[in-house]
Design a protein around this motif. Sequence first.
Motif, short mmCIF file in Angstrom:
data_model
loop_
_atom_site.label_atom_id
_atom_site.label_comp_id
_atom_site.label_asym_id
_atom_site.label_seq_id
_atom_site.Cartn_x
_atom_site.Cartn_y
_atom_site.Cartn_z
N GLY A 1 10.33 3.83 8.82
CA GLY A 1 10.38 4.76 7.71
C GLY A 1 9.77 4.20 6.45
N ILE A 2 10.49 4.34 5.34
CA ILE A 2 9.98 3.91 4.04
C ILE A 2 10.37 2.46 3.73
CG2 ILE A 2 9.98 6.25 3.13
CD1 ILE A 2 12.55 5.48 1.57
N PHE A 3 10.94 1.74 4.72
CA PHE A 3 11.27 0.33 4.54
C PHE A 3 10.41 -0.51 5.46
CE2 PHE A 3 15.12 2.73 3.42
CZ PHE A 3 15.26 2.31 2.11
N ARG B 1 2.19 2.55 -10.75
CA ARG B 1 3.62 2.24 -10.71
C ARG B 1 3.83 1.17 -9.64
NH1 ARG B 1 8.77 5.84 -8.52
NH2 ARG B 1 10.30 4.17 -8.81
N LYS B 2 4.20 -0.03 -10.07
CA LYS B 2 4.49 -1.11 -9.12
C LYS B 2 5.91 -0.87 -8.59
CE LYS B 2 2.50 -3.70 -7.61
NZ LYS B 2 1.88 -3.82 -6.25
N HIS B 3 5.97 -0.50 -7.31
CA HIS B 3 7.19 0.08 -6.75
C HIS B 3 8.13 -0.98 -6.18
CE1 HIS B 3 9.78 3.17 -5.43
NE2 HIS B 3 9.40 3.22 -4.18
N ILE B 4 9.24 -1.14 -6.86
CA ILE B 4 10.35 -2.04 -6.52
C ILE B 4 9.90 -3.38 -5.90
CG2 ILE B 4 12.18 -0.33 -6.55
CD1 ILE B 4 12.03 0.01 -3.64
N LYS B 5 8.87 -3.93 -6.51
CA LYS B 5 8.40 -5.28 -6.23
C LYS B 5 7.80 -5.79 -7.53
CE LYS B 5 4.90 -7.91 -3.70
NZ LYS B 5 3.53 -7.86 -3.14
N VAL B 6 7.86 -7.09 -7.77
CA VAL B 6 7.21 -7.69 -8.94
C VAL B 6 6.13 -8.62 -8.43
CG1 VAL B 6 7.49 -9.00 -11.06
CG2 VAL B 6 9.37 -7.56 -10.24
N GLU B 7 4.90 -8.37 -8.85
CA GLU B 7 3.75 -9.12 -8.35
C GLU B 7 3.58 -10.44 -9.10
OE1 GLU B 7 2.07 -8.56 -5.81
OE2 GLU B 7 2.02 -6.41 -5.38
N PRO B 8 2.74 -11.34 -8.56
CA PRO B 8 2.40 -12.57 -9.29
C PRO B 8 1.78 -12.25 -10.64
CG PRO B 8 1.64 -12.66 -7.01
CD PRO B 8 2.10 -11.26 -7.24
N GLN B 9 1.84 -13.22 -11.53
CA GLN B 9 1.34 -12.99 -12.88
C GLN B 9 -0.16 -12.73 -12.91
OE1 GLN B 9 3.06 -15.45 -16.01
NE2 GLN B 9 4.70 -16.04 -14.62
N GLY C 1 2.44 -2.87 -2.79
CA GLY C 1 2.08 -4.28 -2.78
C GLY C 1 2.32 -4.98 -1.46
N TYR C 2 2.10 -4.28 -0.35
CA TYR C 2 2.24 -4.88 0.98
C TYR C 2 0.88 -5.07 1.64
CZ TYR C 2 7.32 -4.89 1.58
OH TYR C 2 8.66 -5.18 1.47
N TRP C 3 0.82 -6.07 2.53
CA TRP C 3 -0.43 -6.42 3.21
C TRP C 3 -0.14 -6.66 4.69
CZ3 TRP C 3 -4.95 -6.53 0.37
CH2 TRP C 3 -4.78 -6.44 -1.02
N PRO C 4 -1.01 -6.17 5.58
CA PRO C 4 -0.73 -6.37 7.01
C PRO C 4 -0.88 -7.82 7.46
CG PRO C 4 -2.89 -5.37 6.71
CD PRO C 4 -2.23 -5.39 5.36
N ASP C 5 -1.61 -8.63 6.68
CA ASP C 5 -1.79 -10.03 7.06
C ASP C 5 -0.85 -10.97 6.30
OD1 ASP C 5 -3.11 -9.59 4.64
OD2 ASP C 5 -5.10 -10.09 5.42
N GLY C 6 -0.62 -10.69 5.01
CA GLY C 6 0.21 -11.57 4.19
C GLY C 6 1.55 -10.99 3.81
N ILE C 7 1.83 -9.74 4.17
CA ILE C 7 3.06 -8.99 3.88
C ILE C 7 3.29 -8.88 2.37
CG2 ILE C 7 5.54 -8.75 4.30
CD1 ILE C 7 5.17 -10.04 6.98
N TYR C 8 3.95 -9.85 1.74
CA TYR C 8 4.22 -9.78 0.30
C TYR C 8 3.11 -10.45 -0.51
CZ TYR C 8 8.62 -7.93 -1.64
OH TYR C 8 9.60 -7.11 -2.16
N GLY D 1 14.07 -4.82 -2.83
CA GLY D 1 12.98 -3.85 -2.79
C GLY D 1 12.96 -3.10 -1.48
N LYS D 2 11.79 -3.02 -0.84
CA LYS D 2 11.64 -2.30 0.42
C LYS D 2 11.84 -3.19 1.65
CE LYS D 2 10.25 1.97 -0.77
NZ LYS D 2 9.06 2.58 -0.21
N GLN D 3 12.24 -4.44 1.47
CA GLN D 3 12.34 -5.36 2.60
C GLN D 3 13.54 -5.02 3.49
OE1 GLN D 3 11.78 -9.67 1.70
NE2 GLN D 3 11.98 -8.98 -0.43
N ARG D 4 13.31 -5.13 4.79
CA ARG D 4 14.38 -5.00 5.77
C ARG D 4 14.10 -5.97 6.93
NH1 ARG D 4 15.83 -2.71 1.90
NH2 ARG D 4 16.94 -0.72 1.71
#
Length: 790
Positions: free
Chosen positions: A227-229, A402-410, A371-378, A213-216
């Motif tokens: 940037g966008i990562f 649109r859930k962007h190149i990440k899959v969230e918990p159920q 789906g990013y968070w400043p405290d929990g990240i993913y 996904g967007k992880q780097r």
Amino acid sequence: MRRPPARRSPVPWLRRRAHRAATALAALALLGGTALTAAASGTASAAPQAWTPKPAPLTTPWTNQVPTANPLPEYPRPQLTRPDWANLNGIWDFAVTSAGAGQPATFGEQIRVPFVAESALSGIQRRITQNDKLWYKRTFTVPSNWNGRRVQLNFGASDWQTTVWVNGRQAGAAHSGGYDAFTYDITDLLNGGTNTIVVSVFDPTQTGGQAIGKQRINDVTPHPGGGIFYTAASGIWQTVWLEPTNAARVDRLDMVPDLANNRLKVTVRGAGTSGGQQARVTVSTGGTTVGTATGTVGSEFYVPVPNAHRWTPDDPFLYDVKADLLSGSTTVDSVGSYTGMRTISVANVGGVLRPVLNGQFVFQTGTLDQGYWPDGIYTAPTDAALRFDLQKHKDLGFNMVRKHIKVEPQRWFYWADRLGLLVWQDMPAMDTRTPDAAARTQWEAEYDRIIDQHRSSPSLVMWVNQNEGWGQYDQARIANKVKAADPSRLVDNMSGINCCGAVDGGNGDVLDHHVYVGPGNTVPSSTRAAVLGEYGGLGLKVAGHEWYPGGGFSYEDQPDAAHLTNRFIGLLDALRQVRMPRGLSASVYTEITDVENEANGLLTYDRQVVKVDEARVRAANQALINASRGNTTPATLPVNQYKSLRVVTPGFSDRYVRHQAGAARTDVVNSGSDALLKNDATWRIVPGLANSSCYSFESRNYPGQYLRHREFRVYKEGGTDDLFRNDATFCPVPGANGSVRMSAYNFPDQYLRHYDSTLYLATPGGTHAWEGPSLFTEDTSWAVEAPWAP
């Protein structure tokens, strides 16, 4: 998932007892009820009370609400529920070794699971690289009332390669995948007392070949650039839990609504089952049975749902579902679930291919959700936080995400199902380089599992395979494969086929463009509906709410919240008035929140500030959705006729568009005006030079020269190149009192406007003097009248 060996009994210390049939999980548990509590974690050298979180770069409203011992206590799998379970989230012992090392002798740190090691909420907040391996350890005891049943160890997700040991023995094969759930039957590894789990995770992020996904791999504390990562997310990042089951059990429930026949197609899939074993599925609402049917495990059968109540974003009605696994007349396993009765497909609507929900076209307006968070990240800090982003979509009037190149918990899908949001689910991309054979095999295998795990969610309406060419390959084959795996949903072979070197597979259900700022002029083909997979990116930095103060970027900076609101509503209005009537069926705004150094969210990254006027945005979105339910035919003008364009602004309605010395302006024209002025104020309306569904305006007295915009001004000019043809084409939309507004073909959010007698191309919410909000609609509306010079 590892299947138990055939005919193996539970370990001797687990005494056999009569089976207790599982029932649907109570609504309280889904919303945050209590679960059986596992034993305290850790070893004598690492006491739980010594653990503390690290300070988050930004604090969300939920940062300080995360329990230390039992974070995310809600049951994690709402579409396959059982009443007995034990949450293993909380404090685990932790260590980091070199990537090739074995289990460390000591675990000198502690981590709060399920927050990744890079996050503040984990208590570690450290950069993890391809040279590292993460190690987790904790103890537990099996509740005594689980005796006689198998014990399953479940992971919601762990990024990336996860190996598990229980009491020193490995539990099945290592799991490779960062976004799918996995399970081990650990019954035979238990000892009857205090048990120890050890987990290792290796995550090479972009240096490997897997979906990321967007992880780097970046610094975990705020820094310029990126940037966008964004920051990587390594290790366990979703709930870990224990669950007792029978040896023969239901392990998946596939449900596809069949509205045409008022029934639900179901496939009950089992583990440890024998050939021909039967399953019974019951659909109910409010405790009243709607329909029930029995069929063979692993095979399709149908449950009647008479007069099915349709699931829609406006009315997200959910039925309760119960599946019983039968042995003769005896129920040996029961699971609870839910379903929404809805269909999604592509159909011809008024001569245009469009996606239809329950057979009806409704414009899908949504945002890009990273789906990013400043405290929990993913990982969202709490279930309330996970729900918040989706609820905020509803508050702002969107009906899609649109859930962007990440899959969230159920549980994220549960909230989308319950709140009523259409979901486009991206498959997380690999790195942008061309993947090798091993990476392709891994990526497709993980995608298969993700489809299987989320195929019954009513909110999920489209799979998005690849994005802007990142790690692209075999686009057409993959689209066909996904459609065959799940024919009940739409498939997007490539989001952003016009961008960044992407290669369009040419198939799938939609033709998807990315246009910043947009909205561009995407049109459908004879085989695919037209969607705008990304647009917008309007930015506003909010002091005190920036991840790296001064480091944020956007696609178009706005000076203040008022301009941001006006500019965004201008884009929504252009979608409604210009693009939707000409075939566009869906749009995805970038984005719902800021993310690290991206400052183009409708909310700040910490979710503390809504940057736009919520009520106005909601009204604009609702107007767009409502318009799609009515007449979507575009406005038309008379072709090959001479006409004059009159100002309709009160006090200036005696003025007309004319050219003078090559520039366009307005002047008073009446019966007493001279012949030159009357000729200058007369235009021949012809099919658009760039697109015949729109129009161009040819000068009466200078044939071959047309009204065209150039650098915000409007001129009378001639030309033959593509840029000229685009600049000289305008698309009419309804204006006030029977008038029309002229939208630029290549800038659909900008309109022909008179200001101090001069003609401009003006943007709603723009920052120039001629773009001011006062009388904007009136100044951009024109009456098409009889020509002054026939």
